[in-house]
Scaffold this active site. Structure first.
Site, PDB file in Angstrom:
ATOM      1  N   ASP A  72       0.862  -1.187   0.000  1.00 14.81           N
ATOM      2  CA  ASP A  72       0.000   0.000   0.000  1.00 14.81           C
ATOM      3  C   ASP A  72       0.895   1.233   0.000  1.00 14.81           C
ATOM      4  O   ASP A  72       1.051   1.932   0.994  1.00 14.81           O
ATOM      5  CB  ASP A  72      -0.920  -0.011   1.225  1.00 14.81           C
ATOM      6  CG  ASP A  72      -1.997   1.058   1.161  1.00 14.81           C
ATOM      7  OD1 ASP A  72      -2.060   1.785   0.145  1.00 14.81           O
ATOM      8  OD2 ASP A  72      -2.776   1.193   2.126  1.00 14.81           O
ATOM      9  N   ASN A 118      11.153  -7.475  -7.864  1.00 13.25           N
ATOM     10  CA  ASN A 118      10.594  -6.165  -8.206  1.00 13.25           C
ATOM     11  C   ASN A 118      11.693  -5.122  -8.253  1.00 13.25           C
ATOM     12  O   ASN A 118      12.697  -5.220  -7.541  1.00 13.25           O
ATOM     13  CB  ASN A 118       9.495  -5.767  -7.205  1.00 13.25           C
ATOM     14  CG  ASN A 118      10.017  -4.918  -6.071  1.00 13.25           C
ATOM     15  OD1 ASN A 118      10.146  -3.704  -6.189  1.00 13.25           O
ATOM     16  ND2 ASN A 118      10.341  -5.562  -4.956  1.00 13.25           N
ATOM     17  N   MET A 120      10.506  -1.617  -8.399  1.00 11.38           N
ATOM     18  CA  MET A 120       9.508  -0.548  -8.488  1.00 11.38           C
ATOM     19  C   MET A 120      10.141   0.834  -8.400  1.00 11.38           C
ATOM     20  O   MET A 120       9.785   1.745  -9.149  1.00 11.38           O
ATOM     21  CB  MET A 120       8.459  -0.713  -7.392  1.00 11.38           C
ATOM     22  CG  MET A 120       7.665  -2.015  -7.468  1.00 11.38           C
ATOM     23  SD  MET A 120       6.626  -2.120  -8.933  1.00 11.38           S
ATOM     24  CE  MET A 120       5.317  -1.006  -8.479  1.00 11.38           C
ATOM     25  N   PHE A 122      10.278   2.993  -5.512  1.00  7.17           N
ATOM     26  CA  PHE A 122       9.568   3.966  -4.662  1.00  7.17           C
ATOM     27  C   PHE A 122       8.580   4.824  -5.462  1.00  7.17           C
ATOM     28  O   PHE A 122       8.543   6.058  -5.314  1.00  7.17           O
ATOM     29  CB  PHE A 122      10.544   4.892  -3.942  1.00  7.17           C
ATOM     30  CG  PHE A 122      11.390   4.245  -2.866  1.00  7.17           C
ATOM     31  CD1 PHE A 122      11.121   2.985  -2.388  1.00  7.17           C
ATOM     32  CD2 PHE A 122      12.464   4.943  -2.326  1.00  7.17           C
ATOM     33  CE1 PHE A 122      11.908   2.414  -1.388  1.00  7.17           C
ATOM     34  CE2 PHE A 122      13.259   4.385  -1.323  1.00  7.17           C
ATOM     35  CZ  PHE A 122      12.978   3.118  -0.866  1.00  7.17           C
ATOM     36  N   ASN A 183      13.454   3.463   5.490  1.00 10.93           N
ATOM     37  CA  ASN A 183      13.906   2.515   4.478  1.00 10.93           C
ATOM     38  C   ASN A 183      15.184   3.053   3.841  1.00 10.93           C
ATOM     39  O   ASN A 183      15.146   3.996   3.056  1.00 10.93           O
ATOM     40  CB  ASN A 183      12.815   2.315   3.421  1.00 10.93           C
ATOM     41  CG  ASN A 183      13.147   1.210   2.437  1.00 10.93           C
ATOM     42  OD1 ASN A 183      14.270   0.740   2.373  1.00 10.93           O
ATOM     43  ND2 ASN A 183      12.151   0.803   1.668  1.00 10.93           N
ATOM     44  N   SER A 186      16.308  -0.473   0.302  1.00  8.38           N
ATOM     45  CA  SER A 186      15.779  -0.922  -0.986  1.00  8.38           C
ATOM     46  C   SER A 186      16.902  -0.947  -2.016  1.00  8.38           C
ATOM     47  O   SER A 186      17.703  -0.012  -2.082  1.00  8.38           O
ATOM     48  CB  SER A 186      14.666   0.018  -1.467  1.00  8.38           C
ATOM     49  OG  SER A 186      14.330  -0.261  -2.820  1.00  8.38           O
ATOM     50  N   ASN A 188      16.439  -0.633  -5.163  1.00 10.44           N
ATOM     51  CA  ASN A 188      15.909  -0.093  -6.412  1.00 10.44           C
ATOM     52  C   ASN A 188      16.016   1.422  -6.557  1.00 10.44           C
ATOM     53  O   ASN A 188      15.508   1.994  -7.517  1.00 10.44           O
ATOM     54  CB  ASN A 188      14.450  -0.528  -6.579  1.00 10.44           C
ATOM     55  CG  ASN A 188      14.322  -2.039  -6.614  1.00 10.44           C
ATOM     56  OD1 ASN A 188      15.120  -2.707  -7.256  1.00 10.44           O
ATOM     57  ND2 ASN A 188      13.342  -2.570  -5.899  1.00 10.44           N
ATOM     58  N   THR A 189      16.655   2.095  -5.586  1.00  6.28           N
ATOM     59  CA  THR A 189      16.995   3.513  -5.702  1.00  6.28           C
ATOM     60  C   THR A 189      18.512   3.614  -5.710  1.00  6.28           C
ATOM     61  O   THR A 189      19.160   3.207  -4.733  1.00  6.28           O
ATOM     62  CB  THR A 189      16.416   4.329  -4.535  1.00  6.28           C
ATOM     63  OG1 THR A 189      14.986   4.286  -4.592  1.00  6.28           O
ATOM     64  CG2 THR A 189      16.872   5.778  -4.603  1.00  6.28           C
ATOM     65  N   LYS A 229      14.816  -0.232   8.657  1.00  4.01           N
ATOM     66  CA  LYS A 229      14.700  -1.444   7.844  1.00  4.01           C
ATOM     67  C   LYS A 229      16.018  -1.711   7.152  1.00  4.01           C
ATOM     68  O   LYS A 229      16.547  -0.839   6.452  1.00  4.01           O
ATOM     69  CB  LYS A 229      13.582  -1.304   6.816  1.00  4.01           C
ATOM     70  CG  LYS A 229      13.252  -2.608   6.092  1.00  4.01           C
ATOM     71  CD  LYS A 229      11.944  -2.510   5.336  1.00  4.01           C
ATOM     72  CE  LYS A 229      11.499  -3.863   4.804  1.00  4.01           C
ATOM     73  NZ  LYS A 229      10.155  -3.798   4.175  1.00  4.01           N
ATOM     74  N   ASN A 258      14.669  -6.369   4.250  1.00  2.00           N
ATOM     75  CA  ASN A 258      14.169  -5.978   2.941  1.00  2.00           C
ATOM     76  C   ASN A 258      14.422  -7.117   1.942  1.00  2.00           C
ATOM     77  O   ASN A 258      14.803  -8.219   2.324  1.00  2.00           O
ATOM     78  CB  ASN A 258      14.877  -4.693   2.483  1.00  2.00           C
ATOM     79  CG  ASN A 258      13.981  -3.773   1.675  1.00  2.00           C
ATOM     80  OD1 ASN A 258      13.268  -4.232   0.783  1.00  2.00           O
ATOM     81  ND2 ASN A 258      14.004  -2.492   1.969  1.00  2.00           N
ATOM     82  N   GLY A 278      10.137 -13.418  -1.112  1.00  2.00           N
ATOM     83  CA  GLY A 278       9.434 -14.686  -1.071  1.00  2.00           C
ATOM     84  C   GLY A 278      10.271 -15.792  -0.454  1.00  2.00           C
ATOM     85  O   GLY A 278      11.246 -15.544   0.259  1.00  2.00           O
TER      86      GLY A 278
END
Length: 355
Positions: A72, A118, A120, A122, A183, A186, A188-189, A229, A258, A278
Site C-alpha cells: 500500500d 521487483n 519498483m 519507490f 527505508n 531498498s 531499487n533507488t 529497515k 528488505n 518470497g
C-alpha cells in the site's frame, strides 16, 4: 478457503500483468475500506487477538502479523486490512518528492519458487499528498489497527541531502503514524544502500532522531517510535555497526529484512534486476533476525520480514527472536485469508514468546 484461492482464483489472477493485478486489488480494498461497518464486521471474524495486546515501543498490537511496506504505497487501502486479519499495517515507501518509479515492466512472478522480483523504485504520490490522504481517512475516528509509515529517500535527492529529505517526509507524516520506519535498504533507488554504511549511518540517524525530539516538543507529545529497515545482504560487521548506532540513539527497533540482491539457485542465471522476495529469502532473513536477537540479548524489538509463506516459516521468525512478523509475497501467494491463518497459528504458540 485458502486452497480454493490457490487452486481457482490465483491461477486466474496470475495470468494478468502483476502490477495491473495489484492495482485492481488495491482499488477493491480501497472501496472496502470506505465501508466502515463492513470492515468492522469483517474484523470481528478475521482479526485474531492474542490473550493480551503485544506492547512494543508504546504501541499495542492485537496480534503478531502485519502487512509489510511496499504493497500500500500511497495509503489508499490500509483501512481495509484489519478486516483481513492484519494486526498492523505499514504503508509506503513514501518519499518527500512524488515520483513515478522505474520504467515498466518492473514486477516479475516466479510461482514455482514462490518468489517475486521487483524494481519498483519507490513509486508514490509524495509525502504531502499521502499525509493529506491519511488525514482525510482517519478523521476523528480511532482505528484499532496500528499504522506504520515507511519513508525513503527521493531519487532526485543526493546522498548528502538525505537527512533533510527524510526529515521533510517525517514532519509531514509523523502525526498520523503509530511508528515510522526508515527505508535505507531498498535495492531499487541508486545509492540508497550506501546510507547503511558506517560513514553515513550515524549522521543520518542522529539528525532524524534529533528532529523527532524537536517535533515532539512542538507538538507537546512523545516522540514517534522510529525503526530502521535493513537489507539481508549486510555482513555481520555492518549489522553490528547499525545496531550500535540504533541503540546509542534510542531507536525503537529494527525491521529485518528488505529484499535481497543475491540470486540463489535457481535464480543465478536470471537477468531481471531488482529485489528478490518470497521463499528464497526465508533463510537469509531468519539468520539475520537470530543474529540481531543474540547480539542484543533479546531486548531490541525486531519485526521479521522475508519469506513467510506458511505457518512454519512464520514460527521460525518468532523462534529466531522476532517480536512481530510482516507479510507481502506470502500474502500474494497465500490469498486474503493468509494473514488470519498466520495470526491464528502464532496465537496458538504465543506462550513460547515473551512480549
Amino acid at each position: 478457503m485458502g486452497s480454493f484461492y490457490k487452486k481457482v482464483i490465483r491461477p486466474v489472477l496470475f495470468k494478468g500483468n502483476p502490477e495491473s493485478v495489484h492495482n485492481l486489488s488495491a482499488a477493491m480494498l480501497g472501496t472496502l475500506g470506505m465501508i466502515r461497518p463492513l470492515c468492522a464486521l469483517s474484523e470481528c471474524f478475521n482479526l485474531i487477538r492474542t490473550e493480551r495486546p503485544i506492547r512494543l515501543f508504546g504501541v499495542d498490537f492485537p496480534n503478531h502479523v502485519g502487512l509489510a511496506a511496499g504493497m500500500d504505497k500511497n495509503a489508499t487501502f490500509w483501512r481495509a486490512l484489519g478486516a483481513l486479519g492484519f494486526g498492523h499495517v505499514e504503508v509506503g515507501t513514501i518519499t518527500f518528492h512524488g515520483q513515478p518509479g522505474n520504467p515498466k515492466p518492473r514486477v516479475f512472478r516466479y510461482p514455482e519458487q514462490e518468489a517475486i522480483i521487483n524494481r519498483m523504485g519507490f513509486n508514490n504520490d509524495g509525502a504531502e499528498k499521502v499525509a493529506a490522504r491519511i488525514r482525510r481517512q482517519k478523521g476523528s475516528k480511532q482505528w484499532k489497527t496500528p499504522l506504520g509509515i515507511n519513508i525513503g529517500k527521493s531519487k532526485i535527492t543526493p546522498l548528502e541531502g538525505a537527512a533533510q529529505d527524510y526529515i521533510g517526509s517525517f514532519n509531514l507524516l509523523a502525526e498520523y503514524a503509530d511508528f515510522i520506519t526508515l527505508n535505507i535498504s531498498s535495492p531499487n533507488t541508486p545509492g540508497l544502500r550506501d546510507l547503511q554504511k558506517k560513514e553515513h549511518l550515524y549522521d543520518l540517524l542522529s539528525a532524524i532522531m534529533e528532529n523527532n525530539k524537536h517535533w515532539a516538543k512542538r507538538k507537546e507529545r512523545n516522540p514517534v517510535p522510529i525503526l530502521l529497515k535493513v537489507a539481508p545482504d549486510l555482513s555481520f560487521p555492518e549489522l553490528d555497526n547499525a545496531l550500535e548506532v540504533l541503540l546509542s540513539l534510542d531507536y525503537a527497533g529494527i525491521v529485518a529484512t528488505n529484499t535481497t540482491i543475491s540470486r540463489p539457485s535457481p535464480f543465478s542465471s536470471d537477468s531481471e534486476t531488482g529485489g528478490l522476495s518470497g521463499a528464497p529469502v526465508d533463510e537469509l532473513s531468519t539468520r539475520m533476525i537470530n543474529y540481531i536477537s543474540r547480539r542484543t540479548e533479546g531486548r531490541f524489538p525486531i519485526i521479521g520480514v522475508g519469506g513467510i509463506m506458511d505457518e512454519a516459516s512464520a514460527g521460525r521468525k518468532m523462534d529466531a527472536g522476532a517480536s512481530l512478523v510482516q507479510l507481502y509475497t506470502g500474502f500474494v501467494y497465500g490469498g486474503p485469508f493468509f494473514p488470519k491463518n498466520i495470526a491464528f497459528s502464532l496465537k496458538r504458540h504465543s506462550d513460547k514468546w515473551l512480549y
